[in-house]
Design a protein around this motif. Sequence first.
Motif, PDB file in Angstrom:
ATOM      1  N   VAL A   1      27.822  37.041  48.377  1.00 42.60           N
ATOM      2  CA  VAL A   1      27.905  37.811  47.139  1.00 42.60           C
ATOM      3  C   VAL A   1      29.368  38.127  46.840  1.00 42.60           C
ATOM      4  O   VAL A   1      30.126  38.548  47.722  1.00 42.60           O
ATOM      5  CB  VAL A   1      27.103  39.136  47.253  1.00 42.60           C
ATOM      6  N   LEU A   2      29.745  37.942  45.575  1.00 37.10           N
ATOM      7  CA  LEU A   2      31.074  38.335  45.094  1.00 37.10           C
ATOM      8  C   LEU A   2      30.902  39.318  43.945  1.00 37.10           C
ATOM      9  O   LEU A   2      30.104  39.061  43.019  1.00 37.10           O
ATOM     10  CB  LEU A   2      31.883  37.129  44.607  1.00 37.10           C
ATOM     11  N   LEU A   3      31.630  40.429  44.005  1.00 35.58           N
ATOM     12  CA  LEU A   3      31.615  41.432  42.940  1.00 35.58           C
ATOM     13  C   LEU A   3      32.957  41.419  42.224  1.00 35.58           C
ATOM     14  O   LEU A   3      33.997  41.717  42.812  1.00 35.58           O
ATOM     15  CB  LEU A   3      31.334  42.826  43.516  1.00 35.58           C
ATOM     16  N   PHE A   4      32.916  41.063  40.919  1.00 32.19           N
ATOM     17  CA  PHE A   4      34.125  41.011  40.103  1.00 32.19           C
ATOM     18  C   PHE A   4      34.178  42.207  39.181  1.00 32.19           C
ATOM     19  O   PHE A   4      33.157  42.835  38.857  1.00 32.19           O
ATOM     20  CB  PHE A   4      34.129  39.717  39.243  1.00 32.19           C
ATOM     21  N   ASP A   5      35.374  42.518  38.692  1.00 30.31           N
ATOM     22  CA  ASP A   5      35.506  43.539  37.662  1.00 30.31           C
ATOM     23  C   ASP A   5      34.945  43.008  36.363  1.00 30.31           C
ATOM     24  O   ASP A   5      35.232  41.864  35.961  1.00 30.31           O
ATOM     25  CB  ASP A   5      36.982  43.931  37.492  1.00 30.31           C
ATOM     26  N   ARG A   6      34.192  43.852  35.694  1.00 28.10           N
ATOM     27  CA  ARG A   6      33.502  43.411  34.477  1.00 28.10           C
ATOM     28  C   ARG A   6      34.393  43.610  33.251  1.00 28.10           C
ATOM     29  O   ARG A   6      35.117  44.608  33.150  1.00 28.10           O
ATOM     30  CB  ARG A   6      32.218  44.216  34.311  1.00 28.10           C
ATOM     31  N   VAL A   7      34.370  42.669  32.324  1.00 27.87           N
ATOM     32  CA  VAL A   7      35.046  42.820  31.048  1.00 27.87           C
ATOM     33  C   VAL A   7      34.252  43.822  30.213  1.00 27.87           C
ATOM     34  O   VAL A   7      33.032  43.658  30.043  1.00 27.87           O
ATOM     35  CB  VAL A   7      35.171  41.469  30.327  1.00 27.87           C
ATOM     36  N   GLN A   8      34.925  44.867  29.729  1.00 28.14           N
ATOM     37  CA  GLN A   8      34.228  45.923  28.987  1.00 28.14           C
ATOM     38  C   GLN A   8      33.490  45.359  27.793  1.00 28.14           C
ATOM     39  O   GLN A   8      34.034  44.569  26.993  1.00 28.14           O
ATOM     40  CB  GLN A   8      35.230  46.992  28.507  1.00 28.14           C
ATOM     41  N   GLY A   9      32.229  45.773  27.669  1.00 29.28           N
ATOM     42  CA  GLY A   9      31.413  45.354  26.529  1.00 29.28           C
ATOM     43  C   GLY A   9      30.801  43.982  26.701  1.00 29.28           C
ATOM     44  O   GLY A   9      30.138  43.487  25.795  1.00 29.28           O
ATOM     45  N   LYS A  10      31.036  43.338  27.858  1.00 26.57           N
ATOM     46  CA  LYS A  10      30.512  41.983  28.064  1.00 26.57           C
ATOM     47  C   LYS A  10      29.485  41.974  29.194  1.00 26.57           C
ATOM     48  O   LYS A  10      29.641  42.655  30.186  1.00 26.57           O
ATOM     49  CB  LYS A  10      31.656  41.014  28.413  1.00 26.57           C
TER      50      LYS A  10
ATOM     51  N   PRO B   1      23.745  36.934  30.632  1.00 31.32           N
ATOM     52  CA  PRO B   1      25.121  36.733  30.166  1.00 31.32           C
ATOM     53  C   PRO B   1      26.050  37.860  30.631  1.00 31.32           C
ATOM     54  O   PRO B   1      25.729  39.035  30.527  1.00 31.32           O
ATOM     55  CB  PRO B   1      24.966  36.725  28.647  1.00 31.32           C
ATOM     56  N   CYS B   2      27.192  37.477  31.164  1.00 27.79           N
ATOM     57  CA  CYS B   2      28.190  38.447  31.638  1.00 27.79           C
ATOM     58  C   CYS B   2      29.541  37.749  31.696  1.00 27.79           C
ATOM     59  O   CYS B   2      29.614  36.525  31.829  1.00 27.79           O
ATOM     60  CB  CYS B   2      27.811  39.000  33.014  1.00 27.79           C
ATOM     61  N   SER B   3      30.593  38.546  31.584  1.00 24.98           N
ATOM     62  CA  SER B   3      31.949  37.979  31.571  1.00 24.98           C
ATOM     63  C   SER B   3      32.839  38.746  32.537  1.00 24.98           C
ATOM     64  O   SER B   3      32.671  39.937  32.762  1.00 24.98           O
ATOM     65  CB  SER B   3      32.539  38.031  30.163  1.00 24.98           C
ATOM     66  N   ILE B   4      33.810  38.010  33.098  1.00 27.14           N
ATOM     67  CA  ILE B   4      34.804  38.625  33.981  1.00 27.14           C
ATOM     68  C   ILE B   4      36.194  38.203  33.514  1.00 27.14           C
ATOM     69  O   ILE B   4      36.342  37.295  32.689  1.00 27.14           O
ATOM     70  CB  ILE B   4      34.607  38.203  35.451  1.00 27.14           C
ATOM     71  N   ARG B   5      37.201  38.857  34.053  1.00 28.73           N
ATOM     72  CA  ARG B   5      38.573  38.443  33.773  1.00 28.73           C
ATOM     73  C   ARG B   5      39.089  37.683  34.990  1.00 28.73           C
ATOM     74  O   ARG B   5      39.198  38.233  36.085  1.00 28.73           O
ATOM     75  CB  ARG B   5      39.462  39.650  33.494  1.00 28.73           C
TER      76      ARG B   5
ATOM     77  N   ALA C   1      26.323  44.241  37.044  1.00 30.10           N
ATOM     78  CA  ALA C   1      25.927  45.191  38.087  1.00 30.10           C
ATOM     79  C   ALA C   1      26.725  46.475  37.890  1.00 30.10           C
ATOM     80  O   ALA C   1      27.728  46.700  38.553  1.00 30.10           O
ATOM     81  CB  ALA C   1      26.160  44.609  39.478  1.00 30.10           C
ATOM     82  N   GLY C   2      26.294  47.281  36.922  1.00 32.22           N
ATOM     83  CA  GLY C   2      27.032  48.505  36.596  1.00 32.22           C
ATOM     84  C   GLY C   2      28.359  48.176  35.945  1.00 32.22           C
ATOM     85  O   GLY C   2      28.413  47.470  34.931  1.00 32.22           O
ATOM     86  N   GLU C   3      29.436  48.675  36.538  1.00 25.72           N
ATOM     87  CA  GLU C   3      30.775  48.411  36.018  1.00 25.72           C
ATOM     88  C   GLU C   3      31.337  47.088  36.526  1.00 25.72           C
ATOM     89  O   GLU C   3      32.481  46.754  36.226  1.00 25.72           O
ATOM     90  CB  GLU C   3      31.726  49.559  36.413  1.00 25.72           C
TER      91      GLU C   3
END
Length: 447
Positions: free
Chosen positions: A438-447, A328-332, A366-368
Motif C-alpha cells: 500500500v502507498l499513501l499519497f497526498d491528495r490533490v484538493q478537490g480531486k 477517480p482520484c488525483s495526486i501530485r 482515503a480522507g486527505e
Amino acid sequence: MRRRIRGEFILVAFVSIFLTTLLIIAVFYRCFQKEIMDELGICTRMLQNMEEPAVLEKADRSYDGLELQGIRLSLIRRDGEVLYDNGADVGGMDNHGNRPEVEEALRRGYGQAVRRSDTLDRSAFYYAVLLSDGNILRTARESSSIWGIFVHSMPAVFAVSAFVFLFCFFLSARAARTLIEPVERLAENLDECDDAQVYQEMQPFIRRIRRQHEDLLKNVRLRQNFTANISHELKTPLTSISGYAELIERGMADQTDTRRFAGEIHKNAARLLRMINDIIRLSELDVMEKESVVFEEVPLYQTAKISVDMLQMHAKKHQVTLSMEGAPCSIRGNKEMIEEVLYNLCDNGIHYNREGGSVRVTAEPAGERVRLCVEDTGIGIAKKYQERVFERFYRVDKSRSRLTGGTGLGLAIVKHIAEQHQAELTLESREGEGTRIVLLFDRVQGK
C-alpha cells in the motif's frame, strides 16, 4: 584560522584602547574646561567688585589674598580698543570688539570663550564681564588643547597598548587552541566526534558532521554492496549465454539442442537487458534531486487502469487474473514514475503468483490522502524477510526469481520513487497466502 583569530583579538583590543582613550580625554577636557572657566569667573567677579582701578597695575602679584599669578588681565573699551593687557604690548593689538566673549559681555553682562590666541599663539580660556563704567574686564588663562593632552598621553597609551598586545596575544592563542583543537580531533577521527569536548554552540555543527559522516559511510557501503551484487547478478546470465554459445560453436549440439540453447541464450539476454535497464534507472534515481523532478497533477485511477490494461496479456500468459477497483482520484507527482511503480508492483504480483491466482489493483481517496494498493494471492513473504524485500537485488525465492526473469530491483525502485513523492509505503504479507503493498499519497484538493 589561528592567525585570523589572534589578529581579530588584537585589532579589537587596539580599537577599544584608541576609542576609550579619545572618550576619556574628551570627558576629562570638558571637566577641565569647566573648572578653568569657573576659576576665571570667580577671579573676574572679585576684580569687578574692587573699587581701586590700580589693581590692573598689580597683575603680577597677589592682591588682597587673590592670586593673580598666571592669569592674564585685559581692560577693553566698548569700541574694542585694548586699554591694558598684562601679557602683551597693547600698542600692537588688534581691535577686540569682535571677540566672542567681548560681544557676549556687552550683550549679557558676561561672556566666555575658548580659542587659540592670535596674540600669544597659545590655546586660552577667556572670561569677560561688563564694568559699571562701560569697559570690559577680561581674564584669560593658557591651557593645552585637547590634542595637546592627547599627544602628552600617548606614552601612557603606548605602554598600555603594549601590555594589552601581549595579553591579547596569549589570550587569543589560548582561545584559538580551544576552538580549533576539537575540530582538528574531529577531522582526524570522525568516528569519535561524539566524545569531542567542544563549546555548546558547536554541538549542532558536530551533530551535523556526524550525520553526514554516517550517511557517507552508509552510501559507501551501499555502493560497495551494489557493485558486488551487480557483478554477481551479471555473471549468472553471461555465464549461461557463454556456455550455450560455446556448445553451439563447437558443434556439440544437434538441431533440437541448438533451438533449445538459442532459446536459453535469448531468455538470459532479455534478463540481462532488464537488469541493465533497472540498474541504469536506479542510478538515475540516486543522483536525481527532488527539486529536479517535474511534478504535476496525476489522475491516479486512470493511470492505474491504463497500466492494468497493458499488463493483461502478460497476466494471461502466467494464468493470473489482473483486475482494477477504486474511484477517480488525483495526486501530485511525476506521471512517468507513478507508471513505473504500477508496472513493478503488478509485474511482481504476476511473477510471484500461482496458476489461477489473482492480482487486484485499487486506487481510491482515503480522507486527505489517496490510497494505492496492489494485492496478490501469490506465494507470500515470510515475516523474517519482509524488512529486506526493498533492498537492491534481494530475493526471497532466488531460484524462482531467476526462472521468471526477476532482477531483484523492482521493489527498490518502488521504494525510491515513494520517497521522492513523500508517500507512505507499507507491506503486509503471509507466506503461502499472498502480499499486499500500500502507498499513501497526498491528495490533490478537490480531486
